[in-house]
Design an enzyme around this catalytic site. Structure first.
Site, PDB file in Angstrom:
ATOM      1  N   ASP A  81       0.822  -1.211   0.000  1.00  0.00           N
ATOM      2  CA  ASP A  81       0.000   0.000   0.000  1.00  0.00           C
ATOM      3  C   ASP A  81       0.857   1.262   0.000  1.00  0.00           C
ATOM      4  OD1 ASP A  81      -2.055  -1.793   0.302  1.00  0.00           O
ATOM      5  OD2 ASP A  81      -2.917  -0.830   2.079  1.00  0.00           O
ATOM      6  N   HIS A 128       3.765  -2.274   3.131  1.00  0.00           N
ATOM      7  CA  HIS A 128       3.861  -0.944   2.534  1.00  0.00           C
ATOM      8  C   HIS A 128       5.174  -0.804   1.774  1.00  0.00           C
ATOM      9  CE1 HIS A 128       0.859  -0.456   5.731  1.00  0.00           C
ATOM     10  NE2 HIS A 128       0.364   0.510   4.986  1.00  0.00           N
TER      11      HIS A 128
HETATM   12 ZN   LIG Z   1      -2.586   3.292   3.110  1.00  0.00          ZN
END
Ligand SMILES: [Zn+2]
Length: 262
Positions: free
Chosen positions: A71, A217
């Site tokens: 993400d 991430h």
């Molecule tokens: Zn996010």
């Protein structure tokens, strides 16, 4: 293993219906698979009772498949490093990108797509959307769809709300208005906390199971440092990595038309 074989052998999906965040349903509570291999273009994942799943946290399957998701990118420096780590292992993953970053780095997003990864929609500006009115949510989604379309020539067909902050009615609204399921996760190493050492890899390795969706991430240095160890360990355990569309049985995302109201 071919996609068809995977699709036809897989169990039914497990979603967030009436569940708290992070809750799991054992696959056994659903009816056995059978209809899963018959999913047609534009179909949505359904539970054993035939109810459409608006939020998906993992897939109930006995097969050792995992979907890695990244993400908050693209990130000018770290995303290419993630791509190199994945390419070295011939692993396909899913990147939930932020629209305004896509607009800044279209060439990098094009590289993600060209290397066979799936690109999902992570909103335009990463707000908490749980309290936003529908028109603002759709604006966040549509602007990002347009940016990804411009960068790659394809529309994302999946969305993930920032922070997972999204109500079930909102997920249903987005499914009906934009034909997009909400993709949550079942394994969260909380890499954004930068726990240090190999805590991120250890968490992923300890909690990954067949059908898991792993949240990470591609904007966190620690994640990139932990990634080779996590991936190599799971590969050695016989896991295969798939994109989210592959995991949930969508046809190749580039061939699926995502509805877009005018
Ligand atoms: Zn996010």
């Amino acid at each position: 293993m071919s996609m068809d074989r995977f699709t036809s052998r897989r169990g039914v999906l497990c979603g967030g219906l009436a569940l708290g965040v992070g809750a799991f349903l054992p696959g056994a509570v659903f009816a056995q698979s059978g209809h899963r291999g018959d999913m047609r273009l534009g179909d949505f994942p359904v539970a054993g009772n035939g109810e459409v799943l608006d939020q998906i946290r993992h897939v109930a399957t006995a097969e050792r498949v995992i979907a890695m998701t990244f993400d908050d990118g693209p990130h000018q420096i770290l995303t290419p490093q993630v791509l190199d780590i994945l390419a070295a292992r011939q692993i396909k993953a899913s990147f939930f990108v932020i629209g305004n970053r896509v607009a800044q780095m279209p060439a990098l997003v094009a590289r993600i797509a060209q290397e066979g990864h799936e690109i999902g929609n992570h909103s335009w500006s990463h707000p908490h959307m749980g309290q936003l009115p529908d028109h603002a949510v759709l604006n966040q989604i549509d602007r990002t769809v347009d940016a990804v379309m411009t960068a790659t020539g394809h529309r994302p067909v999946l969305m993930r709300p920032p922070y997972g902050d999204f109500t079930m009615p909102q997920s249903r609204m987005v499914r009906l208005a934009r034909n997009m399921p909400t993709i949550m996760w079942s394994v969260d190493p909380q890499d954004w906390r930068r726990p240090g050492g190999f805590a991120i890899a250890d968490h992923i390795i300890r909690h990954a199971a067949p059908g898991s969706i792993v949240l990470a991430h591609d904007t966190v240095n620690d994640t990139i440092r932990n990634l080779p160890h996590a991936l190599d360990t799971l590969l050695a355990q016989g896991y295969r990595f798939v994109t989210i569309s592959e995991l949930i049985g969508f046809p190749a995302s580039t061939y699926r038309a995502a509805a877009r109201a005018t």
